[in-house]
Motif scaffolding. Structure first.
Motif, PDB file in Angstrom:
ATOM      1  N   VAL A 646      -2.779  36.792  58.623  1.00  0.00           N
ATOM      2  CA  VAL A 646      -2.042  35.943  57.573  1.00  0.00           C
ATOM      3  C   VAL A 646      -3.136  34.642  57.102  1.00  0.00           C
ATOM      4  CG1 VAL A 646      -0.103  34.806  56.494  1.00  0.00           C
ATOM      5  CG2 VAL A 646       0.131  36.399  58.287  1.00  0.00           C
ATOM      6  N   GLN A 647      -3.177  34.568  55.863  1.00  0.00           N
ATOM      7  CA  GLN A 647      -4.140  33.452  55.296  1.00  0.00           C
ATOM      8  C   GLN A 647      -3.311  32.428  54.417  1.00  0.00           C
ATOM      9  OE1 GLN A 647      -5.240  36.886  54.699  1.00  0.00           O
ATOM     10  NE2 GLN A 647      -6.258  36.513  56.623  1.00  0.00           N
ATOM     11  N   ILE A 648      -3.469  31.130  55.010  1.00  0.00           N
ATOM     12  CA  ILE A 648      -3.000  30.118  54.200  1.00  0.00           C
ATOM     13  C   ILE A 648      -3.875  28.981  53.825  1.00  0.00           C
ATOM     14  CG2 ILE A 648      -0.693  30.227  55.475  1.00  0.00           C
ATOM     15  CD1 ILE A 648      -1.403  28.385  57.425  1.00  0.00           C
ATOM     16  N   ASN A 649      -3.750  28.107  53.115  1.00  0.00           N
ATOM     17  CA  ASN A 649      -4.644  26.968  52.832  1.00  0.00           C
ATOM     18  C   ASN A 649      -4.157  25.637  53.327  1.00  0.00           C
ATOM     19  OD1 ASN A 649      -3.542  25.783  49.995  1.00  0.00           O
ATOM     20  ND2 ASN A 649      -3.511  28.128  49.832  1.00  0.00           N
ATOM     21  N   MET A 650      -4.920  24.719  53.505  1.00  0.00           N
ATOM     22  CA  MET A 650      -4.720  23.207  53.612  1.00  0.00           C
ATOM     23  C   MET A 650      -5.301  22.447  52.531  1.00  0.00           C
ATOM     24  SD  MET A 650      -2.745  21.414  55.721  1.00  0.00           S
ATOM     25  CE  MET A 650      -2.557  22.490  57.194  1.00  0.00           C
ATOM     26  N   PRO A 651      -4.745  21.888  51.870  1.00  0.00           N
ATOM     27  CA  PRO A 651      -5.205  21.198  50.665  1.00  0.00           C
ATOM     28  C   PRO A 651      -5.810  19.769  51.117  1.00  0.00           C
ATOM     29  CG  PRO A 651      -2.852  21.755  49.951  1.00  0.00           C
ATOM     30  CD  PRO A 651      -3.117  22.354  51.483  1.00  0.00           C
ATOM     31  N   GLY A 652      -6.837  19.448  50.352  1.00  0.00           N
ATOM     32  CA  GLY A 652      -7.735  18.485  50.858  1.00  0.00           C
ATOM     33  C   GLY A 652      -6.746  17.227  50.428  1.00  0.00           C
ATOM     34  N   SER A 653      -5.690  17.008  49.573  1.00  0.00           N
ATOM     35  CA  SER A 653      -4.893  16.115  49.219  1.00  0.00           C
ATOM     36  C   SER A 653      -4.071  15.398  50.740  1.00  0.00           C
ATOM     37  CB  SER A 653      -3.862  16.357  48.242  1.00  0.00           C
ATOM     38  OG  SER A 653      -3.096  17.611  48.636  1.00  0.00           O
ATOM     39  N   CYS A 654      -3.988  16.610  51.571  1.00  0.00           N
ATOM     40  CA  CYS A 654      -3.276  16.091  52.884  1.00  0.00           C
ATOM     41  C   CYS A 654      -4.201  14.962  53.627  1.00  0.00           C
ATOM     42  CB  CYS A 654      -2.948  17.235  53.718  1.00  0.00           C
ATOM     43  SG  CYS A 654      -4.258  18.010  54.273  1.00  0.00           S
ATOM     44  N   MET A 655      -5.263  14.853  53.245  1.00  0.00           N
ATOM     45  CA  MET A 655      -6.224  14.065  53.945  1.00  0.00           C
ATOM     46  C   MET A 655      -6.185  12.545  53.407  1.00  0.00           C
ATOM     47  SD  MET A 655      -7.114  16.139  56.212  1.00  0.00           S
ATOM     48  CE  MET A 655      -8.167  14.958  57.259  1.00  0.00           C
ATOM     49  N   LYS A 656      -6.484  11.625  54.502  1.00  0.00           N
ATOM     50  CA  LYS A 656      -6.261  10.077  53.956  1.00  0.00           C
ATOM     51  C   LYS A 656      -7.427   9.689  53.014  1.00  0.00           C
ATOM     52  CE  LYS A 656      -6.205   5.424  55.955  1.00  0.00           C
ATOM     53  NZ  LYS A 656      -6.367   4.634  57.039  1.00  0.00           N
ATOM     54  N   GLN A 657      -8.426  10.517  53.123  1.00  0.00           N
ATOM     55  CA  GLN A 657      -9.553  10.441  52.040  1.00  0.00           C
ATOM     56  C   GLN A 657      -9.366  10.972  50.827  1.00  0.00           C
ATOM     57  OE1 GLN A 657      -9.742  11.278  55.219  1.00  0.00           O
ATOM     58  NE2 GLN A 657     -10.775   9.747  56.301  1.00  0.00           N
ATOM     59  N   GLY A 658      -8.209  11.993  50.741  1.00  0.00           N
ATOM     60  CA  GLY A 658      -8.212  12.706  49.406  1.00  0.00           C
ATOM     61  C   GLY A 658      -8.688  14.000  49.095  1.00  0.00           C
ATOM     62  N   SER A 659      -9.761  14.209  50.045  1.00  0.00           N
ATOM     63  CA  SER A 659     -10.451  15.826  49.946  1.00  0.00           C
ATOM     64  C   SER A 659     -10.934  16.059  51.236  1.00  0.00           C
ATOM     65  CB  SER A 659     -11.251  15.557  48.915  1.00  0.00           C
ATOM     66  OG  SER A 659     -12.508  14.817  49.111  1.00  0.00           O
ATOM     67  N   TRP A 660     -11.365  17.288  51.310  1.00  0.00           N
ATOM     68  CA  TRP A 660     -12.149  17.553  52.733  1.00  0.00           C
ATOM     69  C   TRP A 660     -13.554  17.113  52.715  1.00  0.00           C
ATOM     70  CZ3 TRP A 660      -9.934  18.808  56.779  1.00  0.00           C
ATOM     71  CH2 TRP A 660      -8.486  19.451  56.743  1.00  0.00           C
ATOM     72  N   PRO A 661     -14.327  17.169  51.496  1.00  0.00           N
ATOM     73  CA  PRO A 661     -15.695  16.883  51.593  1.00  0.00           C
ATOM     74  C   PRO A 661     -15.523  15.260  52.011  1.00  0.00           C
ATOM     75  CG  PRO A 661     -15.318  18.215  49.688  1.00  0.00           C
ATOM     76  CD  PRO A 661     -13.833  17.924  50.215  1.00  0.00           C
ATOM     77  N   ALA A 662     -14.626  14.490  51.527  1.00  0.00           N
ATOM     78  CA  ALA A 662     -14.843  13.081  51.666  1.00  0.00           C
ATOM     79  C   ALA A 662     -14.386  12.771  53.146  1.00  0.00           C
ATOM     80  CB  ALA A 662     -13.502  12.510  50.697  1.00  0.00           C
ATOM     81  N   ALA A 663     -13.500  13.565  53.757  1.00  0.00           N
ATOM     82  CA  ALA A 663     -13.046  13.606  55.209  1.00  0.00           C
ATOM     83  C   ALA A 663     -13.941  13.829  56.125  1.00  0.00           C
ATOM     84  CB  ALA A 663     -11.712  14.273  55.417  1.00  0.00           C
ATOM     85  N   GLN A 664     -15.072  14.878  55.618  1.00  0.00           N
ATOM     86  CA  GLN A 664     -16.040  15.291  56.407  1.00  0.00           C
ATOM     87  C   GLN A 664     -17.229  14.302  56.594  1.00  0.00           C
ATOM     88  OE1 GLN A 664     -18.104  18.827  55.149  1.00  0.00           O
ATOM     89  NE2 GLN A 664     -19.034  19.155  57.162  1.00  0.00           N
ATOM     90  N   LYS A 665     -17.280  13.183  55.298  1.00  0.00           N
ATOM     91  CA  LYS A 665     -18.375  12.503  55.344  1.00  0.00           C
ATOM     92  C   LYS A 665     -17.823  11.287  56.061  1.00  0.00           C
ATOM     93  CE  LYS A 665     -20.869   9.626  52.098  1.00  0.00           C
ATOM     94  NZ  LYS A 665     -20.940   9.170  50.536  1.00  0.00           N
ATOM     95  N   SER A 666     -16.684  11.026  56.216  1.00  0.00           N
ATOM     96  CA  SER A 666     -16.028   9.795  56.894  1.00  0.00           C
ATOM     97  C   SER A 666     -16.424  10.270  58.397  1.00  0.00           C
ATOM     98  CB  SER A 666     -14.529   9.585  56.786  1.00  0.00           C
ATOM     99  OG  SER A 666     -13.999   8.795  57.503  1.00  0.00           O
ATOM    100  N   MET A 667     -16.099  11.475  58.849  1.00  0.00           N
ATOM    101  CA  MET A 667     -16.287  11.928  60.232  1.00  0.00           C
ATOM    102  C   MET A 667     -17.859  11.755  60.682  1.00  0.00           C
ATOM    103  SD  MET A 667     -15.277  12.701  63.105  1.00  0.00           S
ATOM    104  CE  MET A 667     -13.451  13.126  63.081  1.00  0.00           C
ATOM    105  N   LEU A 668     -18.695  12.129  59.664  1.00  0.00           N
ATOM    106  CA  LEU A 668     -19.867  12.121  59.919  1.00  0.00           C
ATOM    107  C   LEU A 668     -20.341  10.788  60.344  1.00  0.00           C
ATOM    108  CD1 LEU A 668     -22.757  13.629  59.952  1.00  0.00           C
ATOM    109  CD2 LEU A 668     -23.086  13.360  57.650  1.00  0.00           C
ATOM    110  N   GLU A 669     -20.037   9.937  59.551  1.00  0.00           N
ATOM    111  CA  GLU A 669     -20.316   8.302  59.772  1.00  0.00           C
ATOM    112  C   GLU A 669     -19.669   7.842  60.930  1.00  0.00           C
ATOM    113  OE1 GLU A 669     -18.454   6.369  56.256  1.00  0.00           O
ATOM    114  OE2 GLU A 669     -19.991   7.226  54.838  1.00  0.00           O
TER     115      GLU A 669
END
Length: 705
Positions: A646-669
């Motif tokens: 079963v496939q489900i999706n997790m929107p980036g809006s659930c992240m504090k940074q507002g999107s998955w790319p922004a959250a990934q960039k924050s983690m990289l830093e």
């Protein structure tokens, strides 16, 4: 090959000395000896039971050719309707010249079967011995030729004769198994000491019965089961080939044996203890050699499906006893695995499948506590497969932990008892066995809690994720939480945020979890094998909601690791798929590149549907999560129902940074700050190399209980 049971002599020898007749018997004309036997003469009747020497066997063969078996069988045929005095004639009773018991005839049949390896003879006896069977099986009247004495006197010899018949050929065995109540006559004596005081306390039993008489039915049953399982060939030799799955008829034969009652219906019409359940009683009483035979039979008959709640309860309770020895420790785990899994009928490629109802009974009986306790108690058996078999059992429980009965049983587990076992000092030096305890603990900790849709994301994961509105990330107090009216999973601060989240991807997710058909979003295998009725649809829908809720909880707790791992491998977070597998114990949690994930699906239609779903999810700025689980609606043997993706999706809006790319960039830093010498993707970081799964096994902390 199982050795034939030999009957060497007669319990009640006559007063007359027949040894002179025995010395001269081989020089007498065959017709003379046969006539003496027909006339019930004691000299001839007793002498033929002692024809055991090689030179005497030749003469015994001549007696057979002359027709001694029809004479003996004709005498025994009269046992149903006549007394022994009527058969002999009143004028012969009490005279030393004539026999005083019908036992001599049964002894001759038993001994001659042992010393003459003749298939045709065994078939002739098997086809004509019904009258004796009918008298012997009546354990209430207990009369043979009208007297209880003859019944008690003859029964041990009868039990010894049956294996000599059964072992001659498969044809003879099949003839005997068609006899009414024959299996009862072999099985029930094994339990007389425990359940039939009326038989065993009789003075005649004290006189004629011995403990050794019960060895014969044990060997008979072993031979029958091994023959049905094709582990003994037509010559009676053990085969060493890899056993094949039994066909339908063979499974039915084993079931008939396993479901036999251990007490006759005439004595106790309400007795519901089957032979399978009774075997656990025999294991507790018998010597090591006998125990191995009983365990073998439990294992083989368990594959036939003759397993009820009493069998599972007794097996688990037996494993919890302090009197277990090393034979129990090595055999019982194998038996438990067989009892808890159903063999799919027909298809020999499918492995045994864990059964929801059976596992629920076993868990309620203390399966998980018993598993850890046995691992701790039998440390010296670490090198055999005791650990591996228990591991398979626990993984089986985990793979169906979302099935209704198993789920409720796990929730009822006595956690205080588990803590008591886990507190034992030797637990810390058990190596891989400690891993097994962790798996058991992980299963309980994860699946015993409420896995219904919860009240939104978990708080406080390194600043990356907060307990916030699913749309605007505003922190919410408990009283201010508003839920999605359909799935009850997502939380919001206002209707505006709910509407925005609906547009940003929750529409697909919510529809998947609550749709009526589950036809468009449940992939991996065709639904036709599972959704055969509205009841099954509702059952699958409820289970899917629970699985997805648990998967999301698991994902949320691991979000920092997901971002970390994507950076470590230089992956775009939205080009990845998080793969959660609830079919193993504990659930596995892995992250894969989308292309690698799609390569696992060789069926083109499934591959294309998944690819389209991932692309649409990416376009919406969401991350795809794939969840695999065993559907509770599947039937054993149905390839289409063994698991679902079963496939489900997790929107980036659930992240504090507002999107998955922004959250990934924050983690990289954050990663660069933690390790100033880090040289980017491909460089070893914090002990992990690229491509190594950081989430190979997910085990919740022990204090989660």
């Amino acid at each position: 090959m199982m050795s034939a049971v030999s009957v060497m002599s007669i319990n009640n020898r006559p007063r007359r000395d027949y040894s002179p007749y025995l010395l001269k018997i081989t020089s007498l004309p065959i017709e003379t000896v046969l006539e003496d036997i027909r006339d019930f003469k004691s000299d001839a009747s007793f002498a033929i039971t002692e024809l055991k020497q090689p030179h005497q066997k030749v003469y015994l063969g001549k007696l057979v050719e002359g027709g001694i078996y029809p004479i003996i069988l004709e005498h025994l045929k009269r046992c149903e309707d006549e007394t022994f005095a009527d058969v002999l004639g009143e004028e012969r009773v009490g005279h030393d010249e004539f026999i005083e018991s019908p036992l001599v005839w049964v002894v001759f049949l038993a001994n001659s079967l042992n010393y003459l390896q003749d298939r045709d003879i065994s078939i002739e006896i098997a086809e004509n011995i019904d009258p004796l069977f009918k008298c012997i099986r009546d354990d209430m009247t207990r009369e043979l030729f009208g007297e209880q004495k003859f019944w008690y006197e003859t029964y041990p010899t009868f039990l010894a004769m049956v294996p000599n018949l059964v072992t001659k050929s498969r044809e003879t065995m099949d003839i005997l198994l068609q006899k009414q109540k024959l299996l009862d006559m072999i099985i029930q004596p094994l339990f007389w000491q425990m359940y039939r005081p009326d038989i065993m306390t009789d003075q005649l039993a004290v006189k004629y019965f011995s403990p050794h008489m019960f060895t014969a039915p044990m060997h008979t049953l072993y031979y029958i089961v091994a023959r049905i399982c094709n582990q003994i060939n037509d010559e009676g030799q053990q085969t060493h080939n890899i056993p094949e799955r039994l066909n339908k008829d063979e499974m039915k034969q084993l079931s008939e044996i396993g479901y036999k009652a251990i007490v006759s219906e005439a004595y106790d019409p309400k007795c519901d203890i089957t032979f399978m359940a009774g075997l656990l009683d025999l294991i507790k009483l018998h010597d090591p050699t006998s125990k191995q035979i009983w365990y073998y039979m439990l294992n083989e008959m368990g594959t036939s499906g003759c397993v009820d709640n009493r069998v599972i309860n007794r097996a688990v309770c037996h494993g919890s006893k302090s009197t277990l020895d090393h034979i129990d420790a090595t055999k019982l785990p194998h038996v438990l695995f067989v009892l808890l899994h159903k063999v799919p009928p027909g298809d020999k490629l499918l492995p045994p499948l864990p059964d929801d109802a059976r596992y629920a009974v076993a868990i309620d009986a203390g399966l998980l506590q018993m598993s850890m306790d046995m691992i701790l108690r039998f440390e010296s058996l670490y090198d055999n497969d005791l650990y591996r078999r228990f591991l398979s059992i626990i993984e089986g429980a985990n793979s169906i932990a979302f099935h209704p009965k198993t789920q409720k049983a796990i929730a009822r587990v006595d956690k205080a008892e588990l803590r008591r076992i886990l507190s034992k000092p030797q637990l810390h030096s058990l190596g891989r066995r400690n891993e097994l305890c962790d798996k058991i603990f992980g299963t309980i900790a994860f699946f015993s809690k409420d896995i219904a849709p919860s009240q939104g994301p978990k708080p406080n994961f390194g600043g990356v994720l907060e307990t916030v509105c699913s749309s605007c990330s505003k922190e919410l107090e408990k009283y201010a939480i508003k839920r999605c009216g359909q799935c009850k999973k997502r939380i919001y601060c206002s209707r505006e945020c709910q509407a925005n989240d609906w547009k940003n991807g929750h529409k697909k997710e919510c529809k998947l979890m609550l749709q009526q058909d589950a036809d468009t979003d449940v992939t991996g295998h065709a639904n036709s094998g599972i959704l055969g009725s509205e009841k099954k649809k509702l059952k699958l829908q409820k289970q899917t909601v629970q699985v997805l809720a648990a998967a999301k909880e698991m994902f949320i707790e691991s979000t920092p690791v997901v971002l970390w791992y994507a950076n470590l491998n230089d992956w775009d977070i939205l080009d990845c798929v998080v793969d959660i597998n609830f079919c193993v114990s504990p659930p596995s949690f892995e992250m894969k590149a989308a292309a690698d994930f799609l390569d696992n699906f060789t069926k083109q239609s499934i591959h294309d549907n998944l690819k389209r779903y991932i692309e649409e999810t990416r376009a919406d700025g969401a991350l795809t999560i794939n969840v695999m689980f065993n559907p509770a609606t599947g039937q054993p043997g149905d390839k289409e129902a063994t698991f679902l993706n079963v496939q489900i999706n997790m929107p980036g809006s659930c992240m504090k940074q507002g999107s998955w790319p922004a959250a990934q960039k924050s983690m990289l830093e954050t990663m660069k700050e933690d390790d100033p010498d880090w040289q980017g993707p491909g460089h070893i970081f914090a002990g992990f190399a690229p491509g190594k799964s950081l989430m190979d096994r997910w085990v919740p902390p022990r204090d989660a209980m």
